[in-house]
Design an enzyme around this catalytic site. Structure first.
Site, mmCIF file in Angstrom:
data_model
loop_
_atom_site.group_PDB
_atom_site.id
_atom_site.type_symbol
_atom_site.label_atom_id
_atom_site.label_comp_id
_atom_site.label_asym_id
_atom_site.label_seq_id
_atom_site.Cartn_x
_atom_site.Cartn_y
_atom_site.Cartn_z
ATOM 1 N N ASP A 25 -9.178 -9.576 8.217
ATOM 2 C CA ASP A 25 -10.601 -9.665 7.856
ATOM 3 C C ASP A 25 -11.105 -11.079 8.126
ATOM 4 O O ASP A 25 -12.224 -11.280 8.594
ATOM 5 C CB ASP A 25 -10.813 -9.316 6.373
ATOM 6 C CG ASP A 25 -11.176 -7.849 6.176
ATOM 7 O OD1 ASP A 25 -10.787 -7.032 7.039
ATOM 8 O OD2 ASP A 25 -11.839 -7.525 5.174
ATOM 9 N N ASP B 181 -3.931 -7.212 6.043
ATOM 10 C CA ASP B 181 -5.272 -6.764 5.701
ATOM 11 C C ASP B 181 -6.181 -7.974 5.485
ATOM 12 O O ASP B 181 -7.313 -8.042 5.993
ATOM 13 C CB ASP B 181 -5.182 -5.924 4.410
ATOM 14 C CG ASP B 181 -6.408 -5.061 4.194
ATOM 15 O OD1 ASP B 181 -7.289 -5.057 5.073
ATOM 16 O OD2 ASP B 181 -6.490 -4.405 3.150
ATOM 17 N N TYR C 176 0.812 -1.225 0.000
ATOM 18 C CA TYR C 176 0.000 0.000 0.000
ATOM 19 C C TYR C 176 0.846 1.277 0.000
ATOM 20 O O TYR C 176 0.302 2.378 0.082
ATOM 21 C CB TYR C 176 -0.968 0.006 1.195
ATOM 22 C CG TYR C 176 -2.024 -1.084 1.129
ATOM 23 C CD1 TYR C 176 -2.355 -1.686 -0.081
ATOM 24 C CD2 TYR C 176 -2.688 -1.507 2.270
ATOM 25 C CE1 TYR C 176 -3.310 -2.686 -0.148
ATOM 26 C CE2 TYR C 176 -3.649 -2.513 2.211
ATOM 27 C CZ TYR C 176 -3.959 -3.096 0.997
ATOM 28 O OH TYR C 176 -4.904 -4.089 0.933
ATOM 29 N N ASP D 66 -0.380 -18.204 3.081
ATOM 30 C CA ASP D 66 -1.451 -19.030 2.508
ATOM 31 C C ASP D 66 -1.874 -20.122 3.495
ATOM 32 O O ASP D 66 -3.061 -20.396 3.669
ATOM 33 C CB ASP D 66 -1.047 -19.607 1.139
ATOM 34 C CG ASP D 66 0.406 -20.064 1.080
ATOM 35 O OD1 ASP D 66 1.138 -19.848 2.059
ATOM 36 O OD2 ASP D 66 0.805 -20.650 0.056
ATOM 37 N N LYS E 257 5.607 -14.767 3.258
ATOM 38 C CA LYS E 257 5.709 -15.666 2.098
ATOM 39 C C LYS E 257 7.181 -15.698 1.724
ATOM 40 O O LYS E 257 7.591 -15.386 0.597
ATOM 41 C CB LYS E 257 4.810 -15.123 0.968
ATOM 42 C CG LYS E 257 4.615 -16.068 -0.182
ATOM 43 C CD LYS E 257 3.754 -17.265 0.148
ATOM 44 C CE LYS E 257 3.722 -18.233 -1.027
ATOM 45 N NZ LYS E 257 3.175 -19.549 -0.674
#
Ligand code: ATP
Length: 375
Positions: free
Chosen positions: A259, A255, A142, A231, A199
């Site tokens: 959620d 993010d 971002y 993942d 990752k």
């Protein structure tokens, strides 16, 4: 001496206008009941609707007010049709501007399942879910380093650069370890644990992030190290949330998993968050403006109220203010009591064994919490 904290309030758009007034009401009540500290609120309009009405996302004086504040309470932004040139949602620049402009580098998203809320994931109770996602908030995917190539009227290419810096990684990871020291450990075994989510089997930025995690972890021998690929994390959080205590990760990955963590605790309506820097703090529910239910008193105010509670906890820690800490505890206890009693809840929590209940309004939930604080 009684300390007065200057709180800037932005209800913003949609359900923000319903949940933030409930939060201010609860904060005022906790302040009055506990005593020993003072909160002074100043509200500014902002967001997409404000942009449609005035051509501005917020009043000119709002930024200076934020810079002179002790804390910021935010609702939500985003309104259908409120779009600036270039297709940017009106209001988004306020939120990102505050996060970057005030250097609010730590985004905390607690995932605590309260008794009285059924997890939407099978076989998990309030004893199983109590962890915090610590998400880096000022760089990663971002960071505003992006661009698109338009050749001959054809959109041919778009690039978003993912930035991981040593400074950014160091401070967020250190924040996570220090937070872990203040908590009671993971629900499964009581062990203090900071899980590094990345990752690093593919991405260089993640390899740097993990390397810095290892460097910092050496200074916290009482905290267990834990490594998870992002993942795999999406399934482990659902299968074994009790393993997690503090989870630290980069911006975009945080993010997404935060959620997901909201699902474990009953949904968006009850999920709080904090954006914290060295000097400033901004507190907001995880949910957005929810235009689908806005203006109908259907929004759950608990995510916002618990964000207000996080604000008091942060002020308490920053200023060694015991009264503030007691007020935060009082709010959490009041929310917990209302949820355990069970009969007053907004539609989003009327599922499972509560499916037959007649849903309460936003304001009725706020009133019920208020009564518990005043008792
Ligand atoms: P954003 O991109 O700003 O996060 P969004 O449209 O992706 O916004 P939300 O506005 O958070 O997401 O809404 C997602 C869903 O959650 C919607 O169905 C909405 O009704 C629901 N929701 C959001 N906030 C609440 C709340 N406080 N109480 C109950 N349901 C909510």
């Amino acid at each position: 001496m009684t300390r007065t904290y200057k709180i800037i309030v932005f209800s913003g758009d949609g359900v923000g206008k319903e949940v933030v007034p409930e939060t201010v009401k609860i904060l005022k009540s906790a302040r009055d009941v506990v005593t020993g500290f003072n909160l002074e609120f100043t509200e500014f309009p902002c967001g997409g609707k404000h942009y449609l009405e005035t051509g501005k996302e917020w009043p000119d004086e709002a930024w200076d007010a934020c810079k002179n504040s002790d804390a910021i309470l935010f609702g939500a932004i985003g309104w259908p049709g409120a779009v600036k040139s270039g297709g940017v949602l009106a209001g988004v620049d306020i939120l990102l501007g505050l996060r970057f402009g005030l250097d609010l580098y730590a985004n905390l998203r607690p995932a605590k399942l309260f008794e009285g809320i059924e997890s939407r994931v099978l076989d998990k109770s309030s004893k199983d879910v109590d962890f915090v996602v610590v998400r880096e908030n000022t760089e990663g995917l971002y960071a505003p380093i992006r661009g698109a190539l338009n050749r001959g009227g054809i959109e041919e290419l778009a690039v978003d650069v993912r930035v991981i810096t040593r400074k950014g990684a160091e401070r967020i990871i250190r924040y996570a370890f220090n937070l872990c020291m203040r908590r009671g450990g993971a629900p499964r075994d009581g062990k203090r644990r900071v899980s590094c989510v990345d990752k690093s089997n593919v991405l260089d930025g993640c390899r740097l992030f993990r390397k810095i995690y290892d460097e910092i972890a050496k200074g916290y021998e009482e905290i267990e190290r834990d490594y998870v690929y992002v993942d795999a994390m999406t399934q482990w959080m659902i299968r074994a949330p009790e393993h997690y205590d503090v989870v630290v990760t980069s911006n975009f990955q945080g993010d997404i998993i935060s959620d997901l963590s909201a699902v474990l605790i009953g949904g968006m309506g009850v999920a709080p968050s904090a954006n914290i820097g060295e000097k400033y703090g901004m507190f907001e529910p995880v949910h957005g403006s929810a235009p689908d239910i806005a203006g109908q008193q259907k929004a759950n105010p608990i995510g916002s109220i618990l964000s207000g509670k996080m604000m008091l906890e942060w002020l308490a820690l920053k200023h060694s203010d015991k009264a503030c800490k007691r007020a935060a505890q009082r709010i959490e206890e009041a929310v917990s009591k209302v949820l355990i009693e069970g009969n007053i809840r907004t539609p989003d929590l009327c599922y499972g064994k509560y499916a037959g209940l007649s849903p309460s309004k936003t304001q009725e939930v706020g009133d019920a919490i208020l009564r518990k604080i005043e008792k």
